[in-house]
Write a protein that holds these residues in place. Structure first.
Motif, short mmCIF file in Angstrom:
data_model
loop_
_atom_site.label_atom_id
_atom_site.label_comp_id
_atom_site.label_asym_id
_atom_site.label_seq_id
_atom_site.Cartn_x
_atom_site.Cartn_y
_atom_site.Cartn_z
N LEU A 268 17.37 -3.41 -43.81
CA LEU A 268 16.87 -2.16 -44.38
C LEU A 268 17.06 -1.03 -43.38
O LEU A 268 16.76 -1.18 -42.19
N GLU A 269 17.56 0.09 -43.83
CA GLU A 269 17.82 1.24 -42.98
C GLU A 269 17.13 2.46 -43.57
O GLU A 269 17.17 2.68 -44.79
N ALA A 270 16.51 3.23 -42.69
CA ALA A 270 15.93 4.51 -43.09
C ALA A 270 16.92 5.60 -42.70
O ALA A 270 17.28 5.73 -41.54
N PRO A 271 17.41 6.32 -43.68
CA PRO A 271 18.40 7.35 -43.36
C PRO A 271 17.82 8.41 -42.42
O PRO A 271 16.65 8.77 -42.54
N GLU A 272 18.60 8.82 -41.46
CA GLU A 272 18.15 9.84 -40.50
C GLU A 272 17.96 11.17 -41.22
O GLU A 272 18.82 11.64 -41.96
N GLU A 273 16.77 11.74 -41.00
CA GLU A 273 16.47 12.99 -41.67
C GLU A 273 16.90 14.16 -40.79
O GLU A 273 16.53 14.24 -39.62
N VAL A 274 17.64 15.03 -41.36
CA VAL A 274 18.14 16.20 -40.63
C VAL A 274 17.65 17.45 -41.34
O VAL A 274 17.90 17.62 -42.55
N ASP A 275 16.92 18.28 -40.61
CA ASP A 275 16.42 19.52 -41.20
C ASP A 275 17.56 20.51 -41.40
O ASP A 275 18.47 20.61 -40.56
N ASP A 276 17.48 21.26 -42.48
CA ASP A 276 18.42 22.38 -42.62
C ASP A 276 17.97 23.47 -41.65
O ASP A 276 16.82 23.50 -41.21
N PRO A 277 18.87 24.37 -41.28
CA PRO A 277 18.54 25.39 -40.26
C PRO A 277 17.29 26.20 -40.59
O PRO A 277 16.50 26.51 -39.69
N GLU A 278 17.09 26.53 -41.85
CA GLU A 278 15.93 27.33 -42.23
C GLU A 278 14.63 26.56 -42.00
O GLU A 278 13.65 27.11 -41.46
N THR A 279 14.63 25.27 -42.37
CA THR A 279 13.43 24.45 -42.18
C THR A 279 13.15 24.25 -40.70
O THR A 279 12.00 24.36 -40.24
N ARG A 280 14.20 23.96 -39.94
CA ARG A 280 14.02 23.76 -38.51
C ARG A 280 13.48 25.04 -37.84
O ARG A 280 12.60 24.97 -36.97
#
Length: 294
Positions: free
Chosen positions: A117-129
Motif C-alpha cells: 500500500l502506498e500513500a501518494p505524496e501530497e504536493v500543495d499548489d503554489p497558492e495553498t503553500r
C-alpha cells in the motif's frame, strides 16, 4: 519612555491552515549581540528569513532560538494505492510456500506487507503553500511578541534591583568624598611622625615635612576619581531611562571599576580603603545584573 527589557524569556503560538497545523516556540537567553537561530519544517525555507527579520525588528540583544514544529493530517484510506508489481511478487512467493505446505496468505496479510500500500505524496499548489506559509509567519510574529512581553516583564523586575545598586554606589561615593577630606592631614601626621623618628634634629625639618607631605597629598588626591564616579552614577541613571541600555551599561561598569581601583590605590587611610573595597564589591554585583539587561 521605553521599558527596560531583560534578555531571558519564552513565547509560544499555535496555528492551522487547511490540513496543516503547527506550533512555534521562541526562547532567548543572555548574549552580547543579537543572534537568531531558526529551525523550521522541510519545504518552508523562506520562513527562516522572515523569522530572523521579525526577531531583529523586536529585539536588540540576546541569543534567540525559534522553532516551528509542523504536521499534516494523514491521507484517508481512499487515497491509498496498491503497488501491483510488489503485490505480484509477494503472491508468487506465497504460492510457492503454499505448495510446500505453508498456509495460504490472506488479503489482510498481503495488504499489510511493506510496500504493497502506498500513500501518494501530497504536493500543495503554489497558492495553498503560500497561504500556509503566511499563516506560519503570523504565528512566528505572535510567538516573538509573547517573547518580547516576557523579556519586558524581566526588565521591570530588574529595574528596581539595578537602581538600588546605583543608589548604593552613590552613597559610597558620598562617604568617600567625606573621608577624602581627611587624607591630607593623615598624610601630614604620618610623615611628621616618621621624619621625627628618623631625624629629630635635622635642620629645616618643619619645612621639609610640609613640602613632602604636600607632594604626597597631591599624589593621593582622589577628587578626580570621585568626580568621575559621580558622573558615571548620573550616566547610569540616565541610561535606565533610555533603553536599550545594556551595551552602554556594560561599558560603564568597566569605567566604574577603573575609578574604584584607582581610588583604592591612592587611599591613605584605612577608612577610605574600606569604602573603596566595598564600592568595588557593589560595582561587581551591579555588573552581574547588567548582564541581563537588553
Amino acid at each position: 519612555m521605553s521599558t527596560l527589557s531583560g534578555m531571558t524569556g519564552f513565547g509560544r503560538a499555535e496555528g492551522a491552515e487547511g490540513d496543516w497545523s503547527w506550533s512555534v516556540e521562541a526562547r532567548s537567553v543572555n548574549g552580547r549581540n543579537l543572534e537568531v537561530r531558526f529551525r523550521g519544517p522541510p519545504g518552508f525555507d523562506t520562513l527562516e528569513r522572515l523569522a530572523k527579520a521579525a526577531a531583529q525588528s523586536r529585539l536588540n540583544r540576546g541569543q534567540v532560538t525559534l522553532g516551528v514544529q509542523a504536521s499534516r493530517a494523514a491521507a484517508g484510506a481512499a487515497a491509498l494505492k496498491v503497488n501491483a508489481d510488489i503485490l505480484a511478487r509477494y503472491l508468487t512467493l506465497a504460492n510457492q510456500l503454499a505448495e510446500e505446505g505453508a498456509t495460504p496468505p490472506s488479503a489482510d496479510g498481503l495488504l499489510s506487507l511493506r510496500g504493497v500500500l502506498e500513500a501518494p505524496e501530497e504536493v500543495d499548489d503554489p497558492e495553498t503553500r503560500a497561504a500556509v506559509e503566511a499563516a506560519m509567519a503570523l504565528a512566528i510574529d505572535q510567538a516573538l511578541d509573547a517573547l518580547k512581553i516576557s523579556r519586558d516583564r524581566e526588565g521591570s523586575q530588574l529595574l528596581p534591583v539595578v537602581t538600588d545598586f546605583i543608589d548604593r554606589i552613590a552613597a559610597l561615593v558620598a562617604q568617600a568624598e567625606r573621608e577624602a577630606g581627611t587624607q591630607t592631614e593623615a598624610i601630614r601626621e604620618r610623615f611628621t611622625r616618621r621624619m621625627s623618628e628618623l631625624a629629630p634634629d635635622a635642620p629645616g625639618l618643619e619645612e621639609r615635612i610640609f613640602l613632602e607631605a604636600a607632594a604626597l597629598a597631591t599624589k593621593a588626591d582622589v577628587r578626580e576619581e570621585l568626580d568621575r564616579l559621580t558622573a558615571h552614577v548620573d550616566s547610569a541613571r540616565t541610561l535606565l531611562q533610555q533603553p536599550p541600555a545594556g551595551r552602554k551599561l556594560d561599558f560603564l561598569m568597566q569605567e566604574f571599576m577603573r575609578e574604584a581601583n584607582t581610588l583604592c590605590s591612592k587611599s591613605a587611610t584605612t577608612a577610605l580603603t574600606g569604602i573603596g573595597l566595598e564600592l568595588k564589591a557593589v560595582i561587581e554585583q551591579l555588573r552581574e545584573q547588567v548582564q541581563n539587561v537588553e
